[in-house]
Design a protein around this motif. Structure first.
Motif: not given
Length: 489
Positions: A178-183, A265-267, A325-326
């Motif tokens: 998801x967009x808050x994932x880091x790896x 993850x945010x691109x 998703x946003x």
């Protein structure tokens, strides 16, 4: 994947790992998978360590629990629950690798999660407090059973983990992150490979992720070399500047957001902003889709129809990835209530695996006849061994799950016979016949659903290969119409 502090292997894991290695070294142990999920606990709106609030899982679950090892306990569902460095962890039993094993593992995990949530609901009612389970991480474990004598040419579990960190990053991000994932991490664990990612609050997406991971890991395991240059030779795209970093928790590697020129993850997943090692400009979805196509025969052989359709749909953009998703879905913040188990894979459609059936009989305490004597299960030793008490003399005997496979059918029959006797004594003959008719109708409906699912995936012509990942056909433009004649005066 959220960050965790460094921690040593739990004693329970050391015992389990040793038991599995011994079983795999020459006793015919079946290759297997296992899923784990970790949840942070929020009590009355405040994050707290579960061990500080509950002390032990025994203070959550109302009924008796079968002790597994250390501070972990088997749930009636067959999974296990324990507290681990500030989180509640649920783990599935071993499930042998076969078609549908990813869906079976997901079903087992979510059934245990639903059971735990119901017990927490009762605890809330008794104590007048609120408990939320916040999704933290998911771990996908796959057996590594390469013969040890072949490790000299670089085909070791450590080399495989490094290779998979490059290969799995893009597709697992698209399916599970998801967009808050880091790896996305890969850890060598002796006789197994463990892929770590964020918990996915959607059972269908988790099953698709598990199916993809198991198929790809087992296929790559057969490659003649685990050198990273194998990816170039097989035209599997990897971001040119990508270099994994050591895993923050135990050994292994992580494809962290900081390993890329920009945060993947945010691109935009459809933006062709990534330069691959082969010099192409590709999007994250494009890289994930090409990797999926390279492994599609293995994925198709391993997957259930629902997971196959979902993998294809996400890769083609027909089903949304959580990265589109946003923000991270709110379901992460109250797992078990905002996201629930809807029985996507009923047992009539996807039967329990053999290991699940063995463990289910053991946890339920069903007697089994072995060597001319009745034995009653009284406990477990790790994941791999059942402790029995022989009824004629009270002696204790320890048998591995693999040893019990030869007794499984008889064990099932004796358990079903006793259950049937109880049902007949509790209900009238008419009620029993009605239930049988309902089960027959359910089986017929299940077979029809299976035929419909297979019809969507299987080719119409024998020998033809269906490319479910191909771009949808573009409709032919309509032929231009002749201009209408002017109206007559």
């Amino acid at each position: 994947m959220a960050e965790r502090q460094n921690k040593r292997a739990r004693r329970s894991e050391q015992i389990t790992r040793t038991g599995r290695r011994n079983a795999a070294s020459g006793r015919g142990s079946l290759p297997a998978i296992g899923l784990e999920a970790e949840f942070a606990t929020v009590i009355d709106g405040v994050p707290q360590r579960p061990e500080d609030v509950f002390g032990s899982p025994r203070r959550i679950v109302r009924g008796p629990l079968v002790h597994r090892t250390g501070r972990s306990y088997h749930l009636p569902t067959g999974g296990a629950v324990y507290f681990d460095t500030g989180v509640i962890e649920i783990a599935t039993p071993m499930i042998e690798i076969a078609r549908g094993c990813g869906a079976r593992g997901t079903r087992s995990l979510w059934e245990s999660l639903a059971f735990l949530r119901s017990e927490l609901d009762a605890w809330e009612a008794d104590n007048g407090r609120e408990v939320r389970l916040v999704g933290f991480s998911a771990h996908y474990n796959v057996s590594f059973d390469l013969p040890r004598e072949e490790a000299a040419n670089g085909r070791s579990v450590e080399q495989l983990a490094y290779l998979l960190t490059h290969l799995l990053a893009a597709p697992v991000m698209l399916l599970a992150a998801n967009r808050r994932s880091t790896g996305v991490g890969v850890r060598p664990r002796g006789n197994r490979i463990e892929i770590t990612a964020d918990f996915t609050p959607d059972a269908a997406l988790m099953a698709a992720t598990a199916t993809f991971i198991v198929a790809v890991v087992r296929e790559v395991m057969t490659w003649p070399s685990y050198d990273v240059h194998q990816l170039d030779a097989r035209e599997i795209p990897v971001v040119k500047e990508f270099v994994p970093v050591p895993h923050s928790s135990r050994k292994g590697w992580v494809a962290r957001y900081s390993c890329f020129p920009a945060n993947p993850f945010t691109a935009d997943v459809d933006s062709a902003r990534w330069t691959t090692r082969g010099g192409e400009r590709m999007s994250l979805r494009g890289m994930a889709g090409r990797t999926t196509r390279r492994f599609w025969p293995a994925i198709r052989a391993m997957g259930d129809p629902l997971s196959l359709r979902l993998i294809a749909a996400v890769m083609r953009g027909r089903a949304p990835s959580l990265l589109e998703l946003d923000d991270r879905p709110l379901a992460y913040d109250d797992v078990g209530r905002l996201c629930t188990w809807n029985d996507l894979f009923p047992v009539t459609l996807l039967p329990r695996s053999r290991y699940e059936r063995v463990l289910g009989n053991a946890i339920a305490g069903h007697r089994v006849r072995m060597g001319g004597a009745w034995h009653k299960p009284v406990g477990m030793k790790g994941w791999t061994h059942v402790v029995f008490r022989r009824e004629k003399d009270g002696t204790r005997h320890v048998r591995s799950l693999d040893d019990m496979l030869m007794h499984l059918d008889a064990w099932d029959r004796s358990a079903e016979r006793r259950a049937g006797d109880r049902r007949r004594s509790a209900t009238g003959e008419g009620e029993v016949e009605r239930r049988r008719a309902e089960r027959r109708a359910q089986v017929i409906d299940t077979l029809e659903r299976r035929r419909e699912s297979d019809a969507e995936l299987l080719p119409e012509t024998p020998g033809e290969v269906v490319n479910v990942l191909a771009a949808p056909p573009i409709p032919a433009p309509a032929s231009p119409r002749s201009p209408a004649p002017p109206p007559r005066p």
